[in-house]
Design a protein around this motif. Structure first.
Motif: not given
Length: 675
Positions: A385-394
């Motif tokens: 399954x798709x992971x959660x994005x906790x912190x974006x690259x920016x």
């Protein structure tokens, strides 16, 4: 079946039975000890084989198993006996059947739960139907015991404990057990409704957080917010009626890049926004324009990001602009909430922003985040399954971060024992991921906290497509409510109500019909499905509609007023008169009233509010049958003088009105005295 007795007598009977089981347990303990000691002290002679010893050990296992079964039966029967007194008759009957199964077949360690049908609305209807015998026959067959379900039903009917609720039983069909509710018991419970009010079912009280409505700041509320707002409010009302401690939260979208875009755009084209307050419609237009510029102008995108950083740093000029935008939106939202009778506390994404750095650090320390392409991702147990994005690259946070911070705060700080998210079904995968992540992170324990995503379908137009305006735009909620008022007045005028009601009465009826119809049209459908929004259908005064139910309650109150009894006289009669129900339709109506707590109990479990709507419609049918066949008073048509009053039936009308009013409160429907 034995003659009925009081609840105390029933408990005494069960206590006597448990003593008998205790004696059996003690005998078994003694036998087990003998066997165990014989094994310990046994010295095999030369003729003893290992097989003999194995047989003894096998016999010992049987004794231990038997002891376990009887002990389990003892504990369950004690529990059943201690909780027999309830206003949820369906639950009471289930307990009776559980006792009957244990008495008849104590070796069945996990008897099937009796499935019960509600009383039908025709004729007497004071029966519950159980298919326990059919289910039990399947369980016994799996153990190699073949018994005809009708024979099982007959045996179970003889082991039902004596009680005040079920007066007799009969067997029908393939082995259904029909249990007839005692008329005296129905009378007593109707009397309780009058004396004590409409009481909720017995439930374990919990601290509940309900997340619903959740519009976005700087945007108008539209038809997409209708279902979450209406369903969430009714769930809160139902849980509060049952005694739960409910926290109503409005998780508004009030943080993130979009506000940097909007503020940067306002600074360019509406520099006086701090002194001249724009309206919500202008804000929405500004938001759309800012999104276009963000997608097309690199320089503007850069300034938007700078505004986001300034907002997150609480730089006064930008932060004050954000607060101003939130205030404009909040005031507009409140207008809608006041019209619909919604009570809610705003706690948006910004509330959790300061908690996110600590959340991220804890997840990192626990080794739950993976760095990929500059982003910190939270992979779940299901790696596909798709992971959660906790912190974006920016370095920014996402909805995943705020929702995870929110559930942690609700459990740890708010001490929630039950969290309900009233959000459309399109978010199902997202919330399943959030719940799974909360478990992995140690915030959510299924054994301590119940979590539900109350999903719902779309609102469709009469063309069966997503509800839109003729120009293809999203329908704004304020416009929809205005249209409802217009349609409601047209409906009342067509019925000649403008000639019968005062100006104030007509206005109250207009608002009641308009808003009640919109709410009921949503709630009377299974929320998991799409439904077609049609003013013409929801304003019909026949069938399962708000208009029909409002008319029914108004009619009942009119009957009571026609008796010319004062409220004080009604209350005096409640104290002095013992309700007696003799005619089948009287008994049927009384039985319908008693079903209210069981319907609420079931709805609290499933959170499917259409069950309450169906119940109220069934109750209206029961009342119609009663009123068509039973006079409540005799009136001289020429002088309008009340010649005779059947107080029993007037009080039955009063009890019915009170149940209707309680159901209406849960659904957010506001009745009026005259329509």
């Amino acid at each position: 079946m034995a003659e009925s007795c009081t609840d105390k007598a029933l408990f005494d009977q069960l206590t006597s039975d448990t003593k008998s089981i205790n004696i059996q347990v003690q005998k078994l303990k003694s036998e087990i000890l003998k066997v165990e000691n014989s094994i310990k002290t046994y010295t095999p002679d030369k003729d003893c084989t290992e097989a003999n010893l194995a047989d003894i050990r096998e016999e010992n296992k049987k004794f231990l198993y038997r002891r376990g079964i009887l002990t389990q039966a003892l504990l369950k029967e004690k529990k059943i006996g201690e909780s027999m007194v309830t206003n949820n008759i369906q639950q009471f009957v289930q307990r009776l059947m559980a006792v009957a199964v244990y008495r008849a077949y104590p070796n069945v360690s996990t008897p099937p739960l009796p499935l019960l049908a509600v009383p039908n609305s025709k004729g007497y209807g004071g029966e519950y139907k159980s298919n326990v015998a059919l289910e039990l026959s399947k369980t016994l067959a799996e153990k190699g015991v073949i018994i005809n379900p009708r024979d099982l039903a007959d045996k179970l009917s003889k082991t039902i404990p004596p009680n005040d609720v079920i007066t007799s039983s009969s067997i029908t069909g393939a082995g259904f057990l029909n249990l007839k509710v005692d008329t005296g018991f129905i009378c007593k419970k109707v009397q309780e409704i009058l004396a004590k009010g409409v009481l909720p079912p017995d439930v374990e009280k919990k601290r509940v957080v309900v997340d619903f409505s959740s519009p976005n700041i700087a945007k108008e509320m539209h038809v997409g917010h209708l279902r979450s707002t209406i369903i969430g409010e009714s769930i809160c009302r139902m849980l509060e009626f049952c005694g739960h401690d409910v926290l109503r939260l409005n998780h508004v979208g009030d943080w993130g890049t979009q506000f940097g875009m909007l503020i940067a755009h306002l600074q360019d084209i509406f520099p006086d926004y701090e002194s001249i307050t724009p309206v919500i419609q202008d804000l929405q237009a500004f938001y759309k324009a800012s999104k276009t510029r963000f997608d097309e102008e690199e320089d503007f995108k850069k300034r938007a990001y700078e505004a986001v950083v300034a907002l997150q740093s609480h730089e006064p000029k930008v932060y004050n602009a954000w607060k101003k935008i939130c205030e404009i939106s909040r005031n507009e939202f409140q207008v809608i909430y006041d019209r619909l009778g919604i009570s809610i506390i705003e706690r948006g994404e910004s509330f959790y922003h300061s908690m996110m750095p600590d959340l991220v650090e804890q997840l990192k320390l626990n080794g739950l985040l993976t760095l990929e392409e500059g982003r910190f991702l939270f992979f779940l147990k299901d790696k596909t399954s798709l992971p959660l994005t906790i912190v974006k690259s920016d370095g920014g946070y996402t909805y995943d971060t705020s929702d995870l911070a929110a559930i942690r705060h609700r459990i740890r700080e708010e001490k929630a024992q039950w969290i309900i998210y009233v959000v459309d079904r399109g978010q199902s995968a997202h919330f399943q991921s959030i719940f799974e992540a909360a478990k992995i992170a140690g915030y959510l324990d299924d054994h301590k906290v119940r979590v539900n995503h109350v999903e719902f379908g779309l609102v469709l137009g009469e063309d069966k497509k997503k509800f839109k305006t003729r120009s293809g735009d999203t329908v704004q909620l304020a416009n929809l409510l205005d249209k409802g008022l217009e349609k409601s007045m047209a409906h009342l005028t067509s019925k000649g109500r403008d000639k019968e009601l005062t100006t104030d009465e007509l206005r109250l009826a207009q608002e009641s019909v308009a808003y009640s119809c919109i709410k009921y049209a949503d709630l009377c459908h299974d929320r998991r499905r799409d439904y077609v929004f049609s003013f013409n259908k929801m304003l019909e005064d026949r069938g399962n509609t708000a208009v029909y139910l409002l008319y029914m309650l108004t009619r009942i109150r009119s009957i009571i007023r026609s008796s010319k009894l004062t409220p004080e006289q009604i209350e005096s009669a409640i104290k002095k008169i013992s309700i007696v129900l003799e005619v089948d339709v009287e008994i049927g109506l009384g039985m319908s009233l008693l079903r209210f707590p069981e319907v609420i109990y079931r709805t609290v479990d499933t959170l499917l509010l259409h069950q309450v709507c169906e119940y109220l419609y069934d109750l209206s049918c029961s009342f119609s049958s009663f009123y068509d066949k039973c006079y409540c008073m005799r009136i001289d048509k020429e002088t309008d003088e009340v010649l005779e009053i059947n107080m029993n039936r007037i009080l039955l009308c009063e009890a019915t009105a009170r149940v209707f009013e309680t159901g209406f409160h849960i659904l957010g429907i506001i009745p009026v005295s005259r329509m």
